[in-house]
Design an enzyme around this catalytic site. Structure first.
Site, mmCIF file in Angstrom:
data_model
loop_
_atom_site.group_PDB
_atom_site.id
_atom_site.type_symbol
_atom_site.label_atom_id
_atom_site.label_comp_id
_atom_site.label_asym_id
_atom_site.label_seq_id
_atom_site.Cartn_x
_atom_site.Cartn_y
_atom_site.Cartn_z
ATOM 1 N N LYS A 1 0.815 -1.218 0.000
ATOM 2 C CA LYS A 1 0.000 0.000 0.000
ATOM 3 C C LYS A 1 0.854 1.276 0.000
ATOM 4 O O LYS A 1 0.545 2.233 -0.701
ATOM 5 C CB LYS A 1 -0.959 -0.002 1.198
ATOM 6 C CG LYS A 1 -2.054 -1.050 1.072
ATOM 7 C CD LYS A 1 -3.047 -0.968 2.214
ATOM 8 C CE LYS A 1 -4.092 -2.054 2.068
ATOM 9 N NZ LYS A 1 -5.166 -1.992 3.047
ATOM 10 N N ASP B 1 -10.182 2.504 2.048
ATOM 11 C CA ASP B 1 -10.340 1.953 3.407
ATOM 12 C C ASP B 1 -10.946 3.012 4.323
ATOM 13 O O ASP B 1 -11.769 2.711 5.184
ATOM 14 C CB ASP B 1 -8.989 1.525 3.985
ATOM 15 C CG ASP B 1 -8.515 0.193 3.421
ATOM 16 O OD1 ASP B 1 -9.350 -0.572 2.903
ATOM 17 O OD2 ASP B 1 -7.296 -0.071 3.493
#
Ligand SMILES: NC(=O)c1ccc[n+]([C@@H]2O[C@H](COP(=O)([O-])OP(=O)(O)OC[C@H]3O[C@@H](n4cnc5c(N)ncnc54)[C@H](OP(=O)(O)O)[C@@H]3O)[C@@H](O)[C@H]2O)c1
Length: 491
Positions: free
Chosen positions: A286, A322
């Site tokens: 990420k 997220d």
């Protein structure tokens, strides 16, 4: 391109029934794996040819080429000759068959106006030159050439896609086997392949697309979505996004991209040419991927972490859905956190996204992680005040209005441990476990025993997936279909 559903059944009757079901679902063709029949006879071939021959491929693979059952060479020869005489649309014979017999099949097939597929299945990876040479040899003997080769990396799959594009004037199928090779299947129409072999009654080759997915990518506008990480543990994202693509009838598939760190940059730069329109990014990439983007959205920039990439005409934009997923799920739970005390356990990417959202909601946040330096780094990354404590201190430093587990502790397949001492639950009002597999995690089970309410991470996963889907496709996410797929995957 034709989509052929592969049928591997023990009896001709069962094969016919399964084949009819696949044709009803939209398959153009079926491939009868005659080598899967328990005792294949000329009578079986006659039955299948008279039932569905014009829409069928008859294949009798030898064990050396991946056949299911051993049929001796002479019996195989007799059956293949019979298949060439019968009204099948195609007959598949192996390149390794002796030359005289292969020539006999070709002659007979031609006289009966059917196409002979000459095929070769590599048992180990091979270079593009070797694969190209074998494909040319197949094409020299048959109307259609088919080569399947195991593929270990996305780079190898991309090389096969290039090779296929070079052969686009021929009639061929070129399949990369295994999860990495799924890209060659997804781009079968784009690369001009004659046949896409899809799962009929059961998967017969590693990486084979399901029939629905194969039918979706029949168009030349097919696009690819996927999940990028290493290793790719079991995520529900493929099931969720496949269900979404199917529900809104988009010509896309969602594939796993298990890419080595050293290849990330080159993968992202070639992805556009491979019709990859969007990616989810998971552990451990990420942060690394955030550094490789042309542009970042607000949350991705603030967190220096990307879980969703949108690729468009060579431009890569990184997003962090997220945060959206967590924020939206808090709202749907009716949790108002302004001024409330929240303990976040964990100090990885998910914890950072959670802390970011909680601070914006006005919560008073503290972080606990088993490795103290990592927790310190997380706290330092925020301008706002974030508390820091050791996991063992969590019970004493309560009460907590909300406890968020942002570690993988309790995930199915791992040791059933709690990331904080169980006693913390005596002083906690609500538990939010980001883990969603199993649905009742050890932490949630412990909370339930004490009468403490809680939720798992499924709603967050769904919400972040819905936003990713909308970013990639510009369509509203079919939320109910995605939720059903997630529940089925979790069951
Ligand atoms: N529901 C959702 O939508 C969603 C979204 C994102 C993430 N997640 C889940 O959240 C979890 C964390 O993801 P991530 O991306 O933040 O991972 P990550 O960057 O690898 O961080 C993992 C964190 O968990 C800690 N940890 C790992 N194993 C532990 C254990 N057995 N006991 C206590 N602490 C442990 C690590 O501590 P150390 O620093 O000591 O190694 C680290 O702080 C994963 O399970 C992921 O699947 C769910």
């Amino acid at each position: 391109m034709h989509v052929a559903a592969v049928i591997a059944a023990g009896t001709a009757g069962e094969a016919e029934q399964q084949a009819r079901a696949c044709l009803r679902r939209g398959a153009d063709l079926v491939e009868f794996r005659i080598d899967a029949l328990r005792h294949p006879t000329a009578g079986d071939l006659k039955r299948l040819a008279s039932a569905l021959g014009p829409r069928a491929i008859a294949t009798l693979r030898s064990p050396a080429q991946g056949g299911f059952r051993g049929v001796d060479r002479d019996a195989r020869h007799a059956l293949l000759l019979e298949a060439c005489r019968l009204p099948f649309r195609y007959v598949d014979a192996e390149l390794t068959t002796d030359a005289e017999r292969l020539a006999e099949y070709a002659k007979l097939a031609k006289s009966r106006a059917k196409d002979l597929i000459v095929s070769h299945h590599f048992s180990a990876p091979a270079s593009p030159e070797e694969v190209g040479g074998i494909l040319d040899a197949c094409l020299a003997q048959g109307r259609v050439g088919k080569v399947a080769v195991p593929v270990a990396t996305v780079e190898e799959a991309a090389a096969l896609v290039d090779l296929a594009r070079d052969r686009s004037s021929s009639r061929f199928a070129l399949v990369g086997m295994g999860a990495a090779g799924m890209l060659t299947r997804a781009l079968a129409a784009d690369t001009g392949q004659e046949i896409q072999y899809a799962t009929g009654n059961r998967e017969t080759a590693a990486g084979q697309l399901g029939l629905d997915a194969a039918l979706r990518v029949r168009s030349k506008d097919a696009f690819v979505l996927g999940i990028l990480g290493r290793p790719l543990g079991h995520s529900f994202s493929p099931e969720i996004h496949e269900a979404a693509l199917q529900a809104v009838h988009l010509p896309g598939v969602y594939l796993p991209f298990d890419v080595a760190e050293a290849s990330l940059e080159s993968f992202l730069s070639t992805a556009d040419g491979l019709h990859v329109r969007g990616l989810n990014v998971t552990i451990p990439y990420k942060e690394k991927v955030a550094g490789l983007m042309d542009e970042l959205d607000g949350d991705a920039e603030a967190l220096e972490a990307v879980n969703t990439v949108v690729l468009h005409e060579g431009w890569a934009k990184g997003h962090n859905t997220d945060t959206y997923g967590f924020r939206t799920s808090l709202r749907s739970l009716g949790l108002r956190l302004g001024g409330r005390r929240v303990l976040v356990v964990g100090a990885g990417g998910a914890a950072k996204a959670v802390v970011h959202v909680l601070l914006r909601e006005g919560a008073e946040v503290a972080v606990a992680n088993r490795t103290a330096v990592r927790a310190e780094a997380l706290v330092d990354a925020f301008d706002d005040d974030v508390g820091l404590l050791a996991p063992e201190e969590a019970p004493r430093k309560g009460p907590w209005d909300l406890l968020v587990n942002a570690t993988p502790a309790g995930t199915a397949g791992m040791e059933a441990v709690l990331p904080v001492p169980e006693a913390v639950l005596d002083r906690t009002a609500f538990v939010y476990d980001l883990v969603y597999n199993p649905p009742e995690t050890p932490l949630l089970a412990a909370a339930k025993r004490r009468g403490v309410r809680g939720t798992n991470g499924l709603e967050m996963l769904l919400q972040q997936a819905a936003q990713s889907f909308e970013l990639w496709t510009g369509k509203s996410a079919p939320y109910e279909a995605m939720r059903r797929a997630a529940w089925e995957a979790a069951a």
